[in-house]
Enzyme design. Structure first.
Site, PDB file in Angstrom:
ATOM      1  N   LYS A 230      -3.321  -6.814  -1.850  1.00  0.00           N
ATOM      2  CA  LYS A 230      -2.272  -6.781  -2.438  1.00  0.00           C
ATOM      3  C   LYS A 230      -1.636  -8.255  -2.314  1.00  0.00           C
ATOM      4  O   LYS A 230      -1.670  -9.043  -1.606  1.00  0.00           O
ATOM      5  CB  LYS A 230      -1.459  -5.650  -1.878  1.00  0.00           C
ATOM      6  CG  LYS A 230      -1.965  -4.117  -2.263  1.00  0.00           C
ATOM      7  CD  LYS A 230      -0.754  -3.373  -2.012  1.00  0.00           C
ATOM      8  CE  LYS A 230      -1.194  -1.755  -2.437  1.00  0.00           C
ATOM      9  NZ  LYS A 230      -0.371  -0.731  -2.084  1.00  0.00           N
ATOM     10  N   ARG A 264      -7.353   2.685   2.852  1.00  0.00           N
ATOM     11  CA  ARG A 264      -7.700   2.818   1.366  1.00  0.00           C
ATOM     12  C   ARG A 264      -7.943   1.281   0.943  1.00  0.00           C
ATOM     13  O   ARG A 264      -7.039   0.479   0.813  1.00  0.00           O
ATOM     14  CB  ARG A 264      -6.312   3.438   0.488  1.00  0.00           C
ATOM     15  CG  ARG A 264      -6.946   3.667  -1.092  1.00  0.00           C
ATOM     16  CD  ARG A 264      -5.611   4.104  -1.736  1.00  0.00           C
ATOM     17  NE  ARG A 264      -5.985   4.354  -3.163  1.00  0.00           N
ATOM     18  CZ  ARG A 264      -5.699   3.295  -3.927  1.00  0.00           C
ATOM     19  NH1 ARG A 264      -4.996   1.989  -3.423  1.00  0.00           N
ATOM     20  NH2 ARG A 264      -5.974   3.472  -5.389  1.00  0.00           N
TER      21      ARG A 264
END
Length: 285
Positions: A230, A264
């Site tokens: 991210k 995740r």
């Protein structure tokens, strides 16, 4: 309150199986989308999706999370039917080829969730925590499948403007609580809490959230952490998503040390290595 003393639920009931989360698990990301932010997660054909899922399973993933709708800022909107078709086209063959695979579906639409579970999916991962579809929490209560309750404000298109908090961690917990209570009233006990890194949070807030991750144990449920590749990583390192694996592993390890039960990720093998090495440190007294 000493949040570190809170005891979280450490199992998930999935069908006839009981998944032990006292050892952290890994969830691999498989996107059936042309516009997800990291190209390595995308599968453009059934064969590619099957190959990617098989590789994740071989590398140690317990779950594979299938997404048919990109939630990155600026992503194209697609119809409910198109999202359902994308997901269902993958669930059936994956269930056939990998009968032990636990399939999660990344959707904020209750009808997609219902179709996915009827088609063989086991978990619903809702980035909106029920805010984008008023029927979602009742639907998962009816379906009685594990649910990932994530924190987000607004929509993927507006969330970056909704980052004003009085006290970041407290506000997020207070916004999750009514939804958690509604799920419990609907008979749900298999819930994962996702604080929502990158969703209605600035980069600085994401790191603040990481520092206070243990506070979420007060909710009493396992934590799922999704920070893979991210912007909080690659923007801090003046890089890009393609070169954010090392940073992802660093922050995944910090998340494990703060009590994460599920990671995740786009890259299963490095995450599994982080789990194994972290577990080895826990075994030494």
């Amino acid at each position: 309150m000493n949040y570190s003393t809170q005891v979280s639920k450490k199992t998930l009931k999935i069908g006839g199986r009981l998944i032990d989360l006292s050892i952290p698990r890994v969830m691999g990301i498989l996107n059936i989308t042309p516009d997800s932010f990291f190209g390595g997660s995308r599968a453009g054909s059934l064969q590619e999706a099957t190959d990617k899922a098989g590789k994740m399973l071989a590398e140690g993933a317990t779950f594979v999370d299938i997404g048919g709708y990109s939630t990155r800022p600026g992503a194209a909107d697609i119809s409910l039917s198109e999202e359902s078709e994308r997901i269902l086209s993958i669930i059936e063959p994956l269930s056939k080829y990998f009968p032990d695979l636990i399939i999660s579906v990344d959707t904020f639409r209750s009808e997609v969730a219902r179709c996915a579970v009827n088609g063989g999916a086991h978990i619903i991962n809702d980035v909106s925590g029920g805010t984008l579809d008023a029927a979602m929490l009742d639907t998962v209560g009816t379906l009685q499948v594990p649910y990932v309750l994530m924190h987000m404000r607004g929509t993927p298109g507006t969330m970056n403007k909704l980052t004003a908090y009085n006290h970041l961690t407290v506000d997020i917990i207070n916004e999750l609580l009514p939804k958690l209570l509604k799920l419990k009233e609907g008979g749900m006990s298999d819930i994962l809490i996702d604080p929502g890194f990158g969703f209605a949070k600035t980069r600085e807030q994401n790191f603040q959230l990481m520092n206070h991750l243990q506070a979420f144990h007060a909710l009493g449920y396992p934590l799922l952490i999704g920070i893979s590749r991210k912007g909080m990583i690659y923007k801090t390192l003046d890089s890009d998503a393609d070169h954010a694996l090392n940073g992802t592993t660093v922050l995944n390890t910090l998340a494990l040390d703060r009590g994460a039960s599920v990671l995740r990720v786009h890259d299963v093998k490095p995450a599994m290595e982080a789990v194994k090495l972290w577990m080895a440190t826990r075994a030494i007294h």
